[in-house]
Design an enzyme around this catalytic site. Structure first.
Site, mmCIF file in Angstrom:
data_model
loop_
_atom_site.group_PDB
_atom_site.id
_atom_site.type_symbol
_atom_site.label_atom_id
_atom_site.label_comp_id
_atom_site.label_asym_id
_atom_site.label_seq_id
_atom_site.Cartn_x
_atom_site.Cartn_y
_atom_site.Cartn_z
ATOM 1 C CG HIS A 19 -2.055 0.830 1.238
ATOM 2 N ND1 HIS A 19 -3.236 0.504 1.850
ATOM 3 C CD2 HIS A 19 -2.264 2.041 0.677
ATOM 4 C CE1 HIS A 19 -4.116 1.466 1.668
ATOM 5 N NE2 HIS A 19 -3.547 2.417 0.963
ATOM 6 C CG HIS A 39 -1.265 6.459 -1.642
ATOM 7 N ND1 HIS A 39 -2.370 6.320 -2.444
ATOM 8 C CD2 HIS A 39 -1.604 5.905 -0.447
ATOM 9 C CE1 HIS A 39 -3.344 5.723 -1.771
ATOM 10 N NE2 HIS A 39 -2.906 5.453 -0.549
ATOM 11 C CG LEU A 40 4.821 4.761 -5.272
ATOM 12 C CD1 LEU A 40 5.500 3.756 -6.198
ATOM 13 C CD2 LEU A 40 5.733 5.094 -4.095
ATOM 14 N NE ARG A 41 0.016 11.363 -2.754
ATOM 15 C CZ ARG A 41 -0.983 10.704 -2.158
ATOM 16 N NH1 ARG A 41 -1.750 9.882 -2.845
ATOM 17 N NH2 ARG A 41 -1.233 10.887 -0.890
ATOM 18 C CG ASP A 64 -6.366 3.056 -0.874
ATOM 19 O OD1 ASP A 64 -7.104 2.852 0.084
ATOM 20 O OD2 ASP A 64 -5.331 3.750 -0.808
ATOM 21 C CG HIS A 102 -10.687 3.124 1.209
ATOM 22 N ND1 HIS A 102 -9.627 3.975 1.453
ATOM 23 C CD2 HIS A 102 -11.761 3.712 1.770
ATOM 24 C CE1 HIS A 102 -10.060 5.029 2.125
ATOM 25 N NE2 HIS A 102 -11.351 4.893 2.333
ATOM 26 C CG ASN A 107 -9.802 7.614 4.516
ATOM 27 O OD1 ASN A 107 -10.150 6.575 5.056
ATOM 28 N ND2 ASN A 107 -10.407 8.090 3.434
ATOM 29 C CG ASP A 151 -2.720 4.562 3.547
ATOM 30 O OD1 ASP A 151 -2.526 4.968 2.377
ATOM 31 O OD2 ASP A 151 -3.749 4.820 4.186
HETATM 32 O O1 DOR Z 1 -4.986 8.708 4.518
HETATM 33 C C1 DOR Z 1 -5.111 8.277 3.398
HETATM 34 N N1 DOR Z 1 -4.490 8.892 2.362
HETATM 35 N N2 DOR Z 1 -5.887 7.232 3.183
HETATM 36 C C2 DOR Z 1 -6.216 6.827 1.940
HETATM 37 O O2 DOR Z 1 -6.965 5.877 1.807
HETATM 38 C C3 DOR Z 1 -5.702 7.573 0.758
HETATM 39 C C4 DOR Z 1 -4.451 8.270 1.096
HETATM 40 C C5 DOR Z 1 -4.014 9.286 0.034
HETATM 41 O O3 DOR Z 1 -4.034 8.947 -1.147
HETATM 42 O O4 DOR Z 1 -3.587 10.374 0.415
#
Ligand code: DOR
Length: 426
Positions: free
Chosen positions: A58, A60-62, A150, A177, A276, A303
């Site tokens: 999990h 997030h590499l953006r 997600d 999610h 989240n 995450d």
């Molecule tokens: O805190 C979170 N940030 N929960 C998520 O499910 C998405 C993530 C995000 O992409 O910033």
């Protein structure tokens, strides 16, 4: 031919036990485990555990779309520093990972960075809009094995049922999610006495649990494989425990932050703690930890959610949820997780490698002929986060000023050191 590497003087930790020995690597593989081995590059592992590289389910590499927060290269480097050799890249990019073109782009950028295996996840629904299914068959043909929206949960039960039916046929895993959106509108923290006292809109536990319950029942009728992302409440753990007892093909993860930080931190009104799902109570943390110990929860996943300073400095209601995780996961897990080292490695490497279906190359034993994806860490070293020295492009770490325990000394990816003595090599 690449230079040979030897990891000297550490304790090898495999699923079947421990062994004091050196590890010699050549051409992307472990070629020997034994005493007094020599090679072109020598890495000192005294006092360290030598084990398989971590696998994050999990991250997030953006990239594409939010390169200001992170790129695949900077996220990969953060991962390598955290001991990871494989990262599942979350699909909430811009454009989202719902087409073969974007999946190929993410994978290629991962290869170009060359620091970890970047494994793109695919969207369940087109544009993560929750309305129409993404081209799952096409994406699966392009190698995607893990599908998720997600950032959002799939709200429509009938669409989720259809997605699970497809997933079963394709042999892929859906990762949910769990958040019923009608119950979390405007919420910024967990619903509790403390949120009432602070005057902040609350996020009820039932918003997560209802979706966990619904999806367990959808798995029961479809027989598809399902993974639950970032579970945060005691009742979610109970629901998964019961579903596993019934033999359903379900797996689940928790994050380091949901094991270590509580909702009371929101009293600071600092958006760095907004996430989240939200931080929960100490009772929830206890239940999550029990879930780790009895096998209800299979993996610890970061995450990792980088956000630019400018975004995180907004007011609590406006700031996006999310925290950095890749560089601190091990230190948080060993400092706060109440886990044996072997269990921590199972949760960070062996189990997630299976869930991501990359266990042909990751989460493997440290033994001759195996692929050389390796993490060497000092389990006792205490340290604290220095924001100036993070490899991530963002700085939204909630661990500043907290003492972590356990630090990565070296990481080897495909036979090449990506981190030596805690320093990224490229
Ligand atoms: O805190 C979170 N940030 N929960 C998520 O499910 C998405 C993530 C995000 O992409 O910033």
């Amino acid at each position: 031919m690449s230079k040979s590497v030897v990891i000297k003087g550490g304790t090898i930790l495999n699923q079947d036990g421990e062994l004091r020995a050196d590890v010699k690597i050549e051409n992307e593989k472990i070629i020997e485990v034994g005493k007094n081995l020599k090679a072109d590059i020598e890495l000192d592992a005294s006092g360290c555990i030598v084990t398989s590289g971590f696998v994050d389910l999990h991250a997030h590499l953006r990239e594409p779309g939010k390169e200001e927060a992170e790129t695949i290269e900077t996220g990969s480097r953060a991962g390598a520093l955290g001991g990871y050799t494989a990262l599942v890249a979350m699909p909430n990019t811009d454009p989202p990972q719902d087409s073969v073109a974007v999946i190929d782009f993410v994978r290629e950028q991962g290869k170009r960075a060359g620091l970890v295996d970047v494994i793109p996840s695919g969207c369940i629904t087109l544009g993560r809009q929750g309305e129409t299914l993404a081209p799952m068959a096409e994406l699966s043909q392009a190698g995607v094995k893990f599908f998720t929206d997600d950032g959002f949960g799939v709200q429509d039960a009938s669409l989720m049922r259809r997605a699970l039916e497809y997933a079963r046929g394709l042999g892929v895993t859906l990762a949910q999610h769990c958040e019923v959106a009608e119950l979390t509108k405007g919420a910024v923290m967990s619903e509790c006495q403390c949120c009432t006292d602070l005057g902040l809109p609350g996020w009820p536990a039932i918003a997560e649990e209802l979706m966990v319950f619904r999806d367990i029942e959808l798995v029961r009728i479809t027989g598809a494989t399902m993974h639950f992302l970032h579970l945060s409440t005691a009742r979610s753990v109970e629901l998964v425990r019961a579903a596993k007892r019934d033999g359903l093909p379900i797996t689940a993860e928790v994050t380091p932050h949901h094991l270590s930080l509580t909702q009371e931190l929101m009293a600071s009104y600092d958006p760095v703690y907004k996430v989240n799902p939200p931080l929960r109570s100490i009772e929830d943390i206890r239940a999550l930890k029990l879930g780790l110990l009895d096998g209800t929860i299979d993996a610890i996943a970061t995450d990792h959610a980088p956000h630019p300073r400018r975004d995180k400095e907004m007011s609590l209601d406006m700031a996006p949820p999310g925290m950095l995780g890749l560089e601190t996961a091990l230190g948080v897990v060993l400092a706060f997780g109440d886990l044996e080292i072997k269990d921590a490695v199972a949760l960070l490497s062996w189990n997630p490698a299976r869930i991501a279906k990359v266990d042909n190359a990751h989460g493997r034993p440290i033994s001759a002929t195996e692929p050389a994806n390796i993490c060497v860490f000092d389990p006792e070293l205490s340290w604290s986060v220095d924001l100036q020295r993070l490899a991530s492009k963002s700085t939204n770490s909630p661990y500043v000023g907290r003492t972590l325990r356990g630090k990565v000394r070296h990481t080897i990816f495909k036979g090449t050191p990506t981190v030596i003595d805690g320093q990224a090599q490229k």
